[in-house]
Design an enzyme around this catalytic site. Structure first.
Site, short mmCIF file in Angstrom:
data_model
loop_
_atom_site.label_atom_id
_atom_site.label_comp_id
_atom_site.label_asym_id
_atom_site.label_seq_id
_atom_site.Cartn_x
_atom_site.Cartn_y
_atom_site.Cartn_z
N GLU A 53 2.12 1.77 -3.37
CA GLU A 53 1.01 2.28 -4.19
C GLU A 53 0.85 3.78 -3.96
O GLU A 53 0.68 4.56 -4.90
CB GLU A 53 -0.28 1.53 -3.82
CG GLU A 53 -1.44 1.82 -4.75
CD GLU A 53 -2.70 1.10 -4.32
OE1 GLU A 53 -2.67 0.34 -3.34
OE2 GLU A 53 -3.74 1.32 -4.97
N CYS B 11 -9.83 -1.73 15.09
CA CYS B 11 -10.11 -3.16 15.31
C CYS B 11 -10.24 -3.52 16.79
O CYS B 11 -10.90 -4.50 17.12
CB CYS B 11 -9.03 -4.02 14.68
SG CYS B 11 -8.74 -3.61 12.96
N SER C 226 -7.16 1.89 -2.02
CA SER C 226 -5.98 1.13 -2.34
C SER C 226 -6.43 -0.23 -2.85
O SER C 226 -7.38 -0.82 -2.33
CB SER C 226 -5.14 0.95 -1.07
OG SER C 226 -4.24 -0.12 -1.26
N GLU D 278 -15.84 -11.02 4.23
CA GLU D 278 -14.73 -10.76 3.32
C GLU D 278 -14.19 -12.05 2.69
O GLU D 278 -13.95 -12.11 1.50
CB GLU D 278 -13.60 -10.03 4.07
CG GLU D 278 -12.47 -9.58 3.15
CD GLU D 278 -11.32 -8.94 3.92
OE1 GLU D 278 -10.91 -9.49 4.97
OE2 GLU D 278 -10.83 -7.89 3.48
N GLU E 226 -14.32 -12.44 -5.42
CA GLU E 226 -12.97 -12.16 -5.94
C GLU E 226 -11.88 -12.57 -4.95
O GLU E 226 -10.71 -12.56 -5.28
CB GLU E 226 -12.84 -10.68 -6.34
CG GLU E 226 -12.92 -9.66 -5.20
CD GLU E 226 -14.35 -9.30 -4.79
OE1 GLU E 226 -15.29 -10.02 -5.22
OE2 GLU E 226 -14.52 -8.34 -4.04
N GLU F 175 0.83 -1.20 0.00
CA GLU F 175 0.00 0.00 0.00
C GLU F 175 0.87 1.25 0.00
O GLU F 175 0.56 2.24 -0.68
CB GLU F 175 -0.93 -0.02 1.24
CG GLU F 175 -2.15 0.85 1.11
CD GLU F 175 -3.13 0.56 2.25
OE1 GLU F 175 -3.89 -0.42 2.14
OE2 GLU F 175 -3.12 1.30 3.25
N LYS G 2 -15.00 -9.85 8.59
CA LYS G 2 -14.00 -10.73 7.96
C LYS G 2 -14.64 -12.02 7.47
O LYS G 2 -14.14 -12.66 6.55
CB LYS G 2 -12.87 -11.03 8.94
CG LYS G 2 -11.99 -9.84 9.25
CD LYS G 2 -11.00 -9.55 8.14
CE LYS G 2 -10.30 -8.20 8.36
NZ LYS G 2 -9.57 -7.76 7.18
N CYS H 86 -8.12 -2.00 4.52
CA CYS H 86 -8.02 -3.19 5.38
C CYS H 86 -9.32 -3.57 6.06
O CYS H 86 -9.47 -4.69 6.51
CB CYS H 86 -7.00 -3.00 6.49
SG CYS H 86 -5.62 -2.01 6.03
#
Lengths: 402, 569
Positions: free
Chosen positions: B284, B501, B321, B363, B368, B281, B360, B301
């Site tokens: 990037e 988190c 990102s 996720e 994908e 990242e 999560k 994230c």
């Protein structure tokens, strides 16, 4: 023999065209403060059920600094047994309108709503026409009757929830929100509709205002008793020979007298609900009580909304209880736990009573639930939802001791 | 302001609620629908008190004190009313044999139980209300059991007040009132971000994560499978809580030991791929910054945040990102690199994540990304498994992570708190851009529990404006400002949950502000005590590039470590 005192019920034969709006015309010549003072002096109390002094509410509203204020006429008459507002809306819409405009002028509100319960289709039709005519006649809109006062009025149809008769729920409903009460404070007078100062008055209250303002002297203050000024529209139904809307001067007669005025009872009288299903019953031997706020309160009941129901001995009490309980279970808004869960459980207990017969413990549990609801429910509607049921149980049901 | 509480005089500050005033007098009033920091709702009525001159009892959460107010908090009248209401609440809670307290997800953190004790309920005279409401299994992350719901509306307020996501609403009237989603579609079919803040705020077991415990047991018990586990940075500072340890106790070593005892073949650290994320990242960002790419760059994230932006601000998607989250990077590296290293087909390698997060679980199922992570356990689920195995967690000797994915830096550790990703990225970006060593490594301006934090730093004479945002409500406000051109940044970190988190939807309950502060302090302690504190200095990460990925943002890195997003509006 008790007779009706015709004060508010004058002008029944009139219509928009030949009604003179004298109360409004005179009011527009006064200052807001003068009108509020006159209403305060008249001793008028809110006719929706809670009986809060109208002048006090207006004083509070007038003192609010705001460019935008709203006046709402509460015509969501949902209290079972009550139909006096419908009577006014259908027969004297012009007087209700006059009261609305006077009230708006008195508290300096330029926008108003009349919230009529959806089931009152005839009243809605009539009032829609009334508003339209009023705009044509210069009674609504800009510079009302040549004065500097502007006022816009809109009609809102309720969607059939009892709780929307509570002023904060009604405000939520107009805003398009779920019909449930708001936390007070802030009171609507401070922050109500769209967060602006908002005054909510009942139909009968406003019509009475119009009548009070017609006279140079304060006639209203000479009627009734010291704590209960003026007259009250009482809608009587149930087991009487002539159910109708009667105008009673406070303190001029007892509950028995009013039953007689309505043609007397049909069958053998068992009990009377003095002010709608949110009030406690009085048995046939308790009817010798004067019709005033204070006397009814002392007798353990209330003037309420003026919806008097007369009940004879020809009915099954348990069926009546279940019917009433069903109403409150359906109509509790579901926000606060005591009212929502309390009413649900009261119905369960009553069903058990019907199946198994009466037991003292049922009364005890319902009594406890009633206390919790009365003391802790969020709005007045919830607080009073068990009065009828508990008073019937208390006065008629006793376990047979063998 | 002078007031009287239970006949004693107190001097109190103006403009506070009765509830807050009473708390200052060291008296506790039971509350259920009230949550600090959210609008009072006034529904449960358990906090009612007697106020002299008032006809009815007064809800202390919603009413402010006034001069000379005389309050009675626990009079006989008040206690009696509270007992009656509590009975009604318990009766509406749907307790039956199938919904036994023993199996409830809130068995150890049930607020009803705590409050019943505070109120002194000794018997329930009111029989339970029978409810027939189907459980909502439509979401990958969260299960809703309406039979246990007491309709207090806390989930609704968490979803709207904190997150501005608004998937819940009341429906129906009176006792039939239920909490539901738009058109009763189920949580998996509406704009839910899976953040789990509703779960954190539910006083009952009506909301909980979708359990992966059974699947993990099956994998562990399957001799054919190699089961590896990764642990997210925020788990190690909270896992002790269910075992009676102080919030903020660092239990990394005990956690690793417990995971081995549970039967995982290898215990790895998500912090490793957090370092990897920073390298990807950060690179990037440097590209975009140098070559005039889309700025500001948004971090990616937090899967709750990702779903939020996909639903609500698809026009901002190019700002995200493309780097996968550390969890997904770990899954990808494990399946594409580690499996080969072990010489086993990737189907035989099972990747389990321990996450402070409910999103999560969603996720790992995104089309994908699917296939790289097999199971996600929340911190709470892991605690359940440890208890279920009879492991004496508190007294376990510390153990170390396995190689190679156990070597990590302090920069990765702080991913667990709001501001951490930003700080870690700055440490790396600064050094790569300037070629100089960073003198002052701590970016204090981006730390703390404030929902929006801003700072400006200078790199090579250029000013870089950054912002750090936690909670989706704050994210919405910032994005609106950005839309209106009121603010401009180069780099923004977004985290869906309060405090990042550490306040995730999978963390032990309660996660009050007090608890969050302790967890946060622990995370920074881990960073301070680390030998390595910059992601690009992680030797294992360097080795991974040498052996497998080439260089940051290389073609293979893009293929394995980057992803794309979907406009969902």
């Amino acid at each position: 023999m008790l007779e009706e005192k015709i004060f508010l019920k004058k002008d029944l034969d009139k219509n928009m065209k030949n009604y003179d709006f004298i109360g409004l015309k005179k009011s527009l010549e006064f200052t807001s403060e003068d009108i509020v003072k006159k209403i305060t002096d008249s001793g008028l109390r809110g006719r929706g059920g809670a009986g809060f002094p109208t002048g006090k509410k207006w004083q509070f509203a007038l003192s609010q600094e705001s460019d935008v204020k709203f006046l709402i006429c509460n015509a969501d008459e949902g209290e079972p047994g009550t139909f006096k507002d419908r009577f006014l809306l259908e027969n004297m819409p012009f007087k209700v309108l006059e009261g609305i405009i006077i009230a708006a002028y008195a508290v300096k509100a330029n926008y108003g709503y009349i919230y009529i319960r959806g089931e009152y289709s005839k009243a809605i039709d009539i009032f829609e026409r009334t508003i339209k005519d009023a705009y044509h006649m210069g009674l609504l809109g800009k510079n009302i009757l040549g004065s500097n006062f502007d006022f816009e009025l809109k009609l809102i149809k309720g969607a059939g929830a009892y709780v929307c008769g509570d002023e904060t729920s009604l405000i939520n409903s107009i805003e398009g929100k779920r019909g449930f009460s708001r936390i007070k404070p802030p009171y609507p007078v401070q922050r109500g509709l769209f967060d602006m100062p908002t005054i909510v008055n009942n139909v009968e209250t406003l019509a009475t205002v119009a009548e009070i303002m017609k006279y140079d002297e304060n006639i209203y203050a000479t009627l009734g008793t010291e704590k209960s000024r003026g007259t009250k529209l009482v809608s009587i139904s149930g087991d009487v020979k002539l159910p109708d809307v009667y105008e009673i001067e406070f303190g001029s007669g007892t509950l028995s007298d009013i039953v007689k005025l309505a043609g007397g009872e049909r069958g053998e009288l068992s009990f009377v609900v003095p002010g709608g299903l949110a009030t406690s019953i009085l048995k046939n031997d308790e009817l010798d009580v004067l019709y005033t706020y204070e006397d009814l309160e002392e007798a353990g009941s209330s003037v309420g909304s003026g919806g008097m129901i007369v009940v004879s001995k020809d009915h099954d009490l348990v069926d009546i209880l279940l019917n009433v309980s069903d109403f409150f279970v359906k109509e509790t808004c579901g926000t606060c736990f005591p009212c929502r869960e309390g009413n649900r459980n009261i119905k369960e207990i009553l069903l058990k009573l019907k199946r198994k017969g009466f037991k003292e413990e049922y009364k005890k549990t319902i009594g406890e639930l009633r206390e919790a609801i009365l003391l802790a429910a969020r709005c007045g509607f919830g607080q009073s939802s068990v009065n009828f049921i508990y008073s019937v149980l208390d006065k008629f049901f006793h376990e047979e001791v063998i | 302001m002078k007031i009287y509480i239970n006949n004693r005089e107190y001097d109190m500050p103006q403009d506070i609620s009765i509830l807050d005033a009473v708390k200052k007098a060291n008296i506790k009033i039971p509350t259920l629908c009230y949550v600090e920091g959210m609008d009072p709702y006034g529904g449960c009525r358990l906090c009612v008190v007697e106020v002299e001159g008032s006809r009815t009892l007064v809800p202390s959460c919603a009413v402010k004190i006034s001069e000379g107010m005389k309050i009675k908090t626990h009079s006989e009248k008040v206690r009696k009313v509270r007992r009656t209401i509590m009975q009604l609440i318990v009766a509406s809670h749907g307790i039956s044999c199938e919904l036994n307290c023993l199996t409830c997800p809130k068995a150890t953190s049930c607020e009803l139980k705590t409050i019943a004790e505070e109120i002194g309920v000794t018997k329930i005279n009111i029989p339970p209300v029978e409810k027939y409401l189907p459980t909502d299994f439509s979401s990958y992350s969260i299960v809703r059991e309406p039979t246990k719901c007491i309709v207090c509306g806390r989930c609704i307020r968490a979803c709207s007040n904190i997150q501005s996501v608004n998937i819940f609403t009341f429906a129906n009237r009176g006792p039939n009132t239920i909490v539901t989603t738009f058109m009763n579609e189920g949580m998996g079919n509406v704009d839910c971000t899976n953040c789990g803040q509703c779960v954190m705020n539910c006083p009952t077991g009506a909301l909980h994560e979708v359990y992966h415990i059974d699947g993990v047991w099956n994998a562990i018990n399957d001799p054919e499978k190699v089961v590896v586990v990764q642990t997210a940075p925020a788990v190690r500072v909270a896992l002790g809580e269910p075992f009676g340890m102080e919030p903020g106790t660092i239990s990394t070593g005990k956690m690793v030991a417990a995971l081995r005892l549970l039967g995982f073949d290898k215990v790895f650290d998500t912090n490793f791929t957090a370092d990897l994320t920073i390298v990807e990242e950060g690179t990037e960002f440097i590209h975009r910054f140098k070559e005039g790419g889309k700025l500001p760059l948004f971090t990616s994230c937090s899967p709750g945040w990702i779903k939020f932006i996909e639903h609500n601000y698809p026009e901002f998607l190019p700002h995200l990102s493309s780097a996968k989250s550390p969890q997904q990077m770990f899954g990808a590296v494990a399946k594409h690199y580690y499996a080969k290293k072990l010489g086993i087909p990737k189907e035989k390698l099972i990747v389990v994540s321990i996450m402070p997060c409910t999103a999560k679980k969603y996720e790992m199922n995104r089309p994908e990304l699917a296939g790289d992570v097999d199971f996600v356990l929340t911190t709470r689920e892991l605690a359940k498994m440890i208890k279920e195995s009879g492991i004496d967690f508190k007294n376990l000797p510390d153990e170390k992570y396995d190689d190679p994915f156990g070597i990590t830096t302090g920069a990765a550790a702080i991913f667990g708190v709001s501001g951490g990703v930003m700080e870690a990225a700055l440490r790396t970006a600064y050094e790569i851009l300037t070629g100089k060593e960073l003198e002052k490594i701590d970016f204090v301006a981006v730390r703390g529990l404030n929902k929006v934090k801003e700072a400006e730093i200078e790199i090579n004479g250029k000013k870089i404006r950054i912002a750090v945002v936690n909670t989706l409500g704050a994210a919405r406000k910032l994005l609106e400002k950005m839309k209106n051109g009121e603010v401009e940044y180069h780099f923004v970190e977004f985290m869906a949950c309060p405090g990042g988190c550490i306040g995730g939807g999978g963390q032990p309950i309660p996660s009050t502000e007090e608890v969050l502060i302790k967890r946060m302090e622990a995370i920074y302690d881990i960073d301070y005590d680390s030998k390595l504190r910059k992601s690009h200095e992680n030797p294992a990460v360097k080795k991974l590039y040498e052996e497998f990925l080439g260089e940051p943002n290389s073609e293979i890195a893009h293929h394995i470590l980057h992803t794309h997003y979907v406009a969902r509006s």
